[in-house]
Design an enzyme around this catalytic site. Structure first.
Site, PDB file in Angstrom:
ATOM      1  N   GLY B 103       0.807  -1.222   0.000  1.00  0.00           N
ATOM      2  CA  GLY B 103       0.000   0.000   0.000  1.00  0.00           C
ATOM      3  C   GLY B 103       0.833   1.261   0.000  1.00  0.00           C
ATOM      4  N   CYS B 104       1.113   1.676   1.188  1.00  0.00           N
ATOM      5  CA  CYS B 104       1.546   3.037   1.504  1.00  0.00           C
ATOM      6  C   CYS B 104       2.776   3.568   0.773  1.00  0.00           C
ATOM      7  CB  CYS B 104       1.734   3.138   2.995  1.00  0.00           C
ATOM      8  SG  CYS B 104       1.771   1.543   3.805  1.00  0.00           S
TER       9      CYS B 104
END
Ligand code: SF4
Ligand code: SF4
Lengths: 399, 105
Positions: B103-104
């Site tokens: 994700g991030c």
């Protein structure tokens, strides 16, 4: 699995997608497969996907070029032995020119670069607006990037970043543009180069600019920040042209007045009258009588926030944030506004939460408070029918 | 599974070159992987970022968000790109021996 008779890949299921009067991506990939082995393997893998009702791209590759954190979407086949030509099939996004204007030279340059470094297949344009270059291998990414840069092209945005800003053709071709969409799109792209190429957000952030409420880039449905041209004064009416339309057989009452959403127009058989205070700027009458009617002279845009397509959660349409910004103040206003929005989103947004979802979660009042804007009736859909909004008449009494 | 080889040392990696056996990580491993990320020498600045990511990962099991990484290391995002040309996710996380972040960062 190939058709033994002609050496071409077997594409029984894909062939069905070529039927009917519509353009077909299958037809295009087949044409590309004349010169590209990658396209041939792509057809084979795709046919397999239709047979098995299962995608064969792995999720989430992470590849890129030096200095940028986005612009390349990593893609790998999960059947690399069977389809070696698409074992790596990365996509590059290239920032399109505002309004999608190219010289034929520029298009040839991109195609030549891509034939040397990738599959030769492109998608002009993806739903992001970017030029999409389909299918290359990891070792070709950096050389492609260098060659694109030498020819004046840059990569577009991907991942949790500002996505390549996008606009309608605006003043370049359209008389209804209430501000210069192409210039604003370009200026915003330049202003946020860092945020575009180096993902730093909780999730993506899209800007879209439409010159008038016809919203040809669907910004109200797809942009986190939509800027839609509008006017503040009265619709300009050319009575002689209205009469011409009527003489040519346009039923002004039925086709124009009756279809006005607020029924704010009148037609006595000779003259069209508009009570502009009741006009909601839907563009209907202007679209029907383009020679006779045009947007007013005091032009600018409305700024809206929070739309998105249904990916993580359901779809959202954007809501009004600033009802009217004069055209010449748009860039400065946007810069100040965006700074405040990003600060708030940075502080309170959770991972993979679009701005619109954040607003839904914390509520519009808390969001407005956070970015320092006063609520106004224009932010509410159909404010006049909303029992929670109290209007006062000019001399003070409740309406 | 692809293998990354550096002076006789073999590492199992995924197709993007991320280490597949996180427990094998050491500073020497980071040095070997630095070559794949166009980094000539690992400076104190690099180590500050790598160690922060590594410790965060050991504690929480995921990579830190970019904003947190910048805040905690004191580097602006473009300074992180100067240290790790392919960025915090592809570059710094790879050297810190994290599996591919999803994700991030
Ligand atoms: S959005 Fe309006 S100004 Fe832009 S191209 Fe469409 S009609 Fe023209
Ligand atoms: S723009 Fe729409 S709302 Fe306004 S007068 Fe025309 S039809 Fe009616």
């Amino acid at each position: 699995m190939d058709d033994a008779s002609n050496g071409k890949p077997k594409t029984e299921l894909l062939d069905q997608l070529e039927e009917g009067p519509w353009p077909s991506f299958v037809k295009e990939i087949k044409a590309a497969s004349q010169g590209s082995e990658k396209a041939t393997d792509l057809l084979r893998q795709l046919e397999r996907s239709y047979e098995e009702r299962k995608g064969h791209w792995k999720h989430g590759g992470m590849v890129g070029v030096l200095g940028y954190g986005g612009g390349v979407i990593g893609r790998y086949s999960d059947l690399p032995e069977e389809f070696p030509q698409v074992a790596h099939f990365h996509t590059m996004r290239v920032n399109h020119p505002a309004g999608w204007f190219y010289t034929s030279d520029a298009l040839r340059t991109i195609c030549d670069i891509w034939e040397r470094h990738g599959s030769g297949m492109t998608n002009m344009h993806g739903s992001t607006g970017d030029i999409i270059l389909l299918g290359t291998t990891t070792d070709q990414l950096e050389p492609t990037f260098q060659e694109l840069a030498q020819n004046g092209f840059d990569l577009g945005g991907s991942g949790s970043a500002v996505r390549t800003p996008n606009c309608c053709v605006g003043m370049a071709r359209c008389e209804w543009a209430c501000f210069d969409t192409m210039k604003l799109c370009y200026d915003v792209t330049q202003a946020y180069q860092d945020e575009l190429h180096r993902p730093a957000f909780a999730y993506k952030f899209k800007f879209k600019f439409a010159g008038c409420p016809n919203d040809c880039v669907a910004s109200i449905a797809r942009a986190d920040l939509s800027v839609i041209g509008t006017w503040k004064d009265d619709i300009q009416v050319d009575d002689a042209e209205v009469a011409n339309y009527a003489a040519a057989g346009v039923d002004i009452q039925k086709e124009v007045c009756d279809l006005c959403p607020t029924k704010t127009m009148g037609w006595d058989g000779k003259k069209l009258s508009i009570d502009n205070r009741e006009c909601v700027h839907c563009m209907h009458c202007i679209n029907v009588l383009p020679k006779a009617l045009r947007p007013g002279k005091e032009r600018g845009a409305v700024v809206l926030i929070g739309a998105k397509a249904p990916i993580m959660q359901g779809a959202l349409l954007s809501s009004v944030l600033i009802p009217f910004v004069p055209a010449e103040e748009l860039l400065d206003t946007l810069k100040e506004l965006v700074k405040r929005i990003w600060d708030f989103w940075d502080e309170y947004g959770t991972n993979r939460e679009r701005v619109g979802e954040l607003i839904q979660r914390v509520g519009m009042p808390a969001f407005l408070d956070g970015i320092g804007l006063e609520p106004v009736p224009e932010m509410v859909a159909a404010p006049r029918d909303n029992p929670y909004i109290f209007f006062e008449t000019k001399n003070g009494g409740a309406k | 599974m692809p293998v990354f080889e550096c002076e006789g040392r073999m590492y199992e990696v995924d197709e993007d070159g991320f280490l597949q056996e996180p427990e094998r990580w050491s500073q020497d491993v980071a040095k070997d992987f630095a070559q794949t990320e166009a980094i000539a020498d690992l400076t104190d600045g690099h180590w500050k970022v790598i160690n922060y990511i590594r410790n965060y990962y050991l504690q929480f099991g995921i990579a830190p968000m970019v904003r947190k990484l910048c805040k905690e290391t004191g580097y602006k995002l473009n300074e992180i790109y100067q240290l790790f040309p392919s960025g915090p996710a592809k570059g710094a996380c790879k050297l810190a021996g994290l599996p591919k972040p999803t994700g991030c960062v």
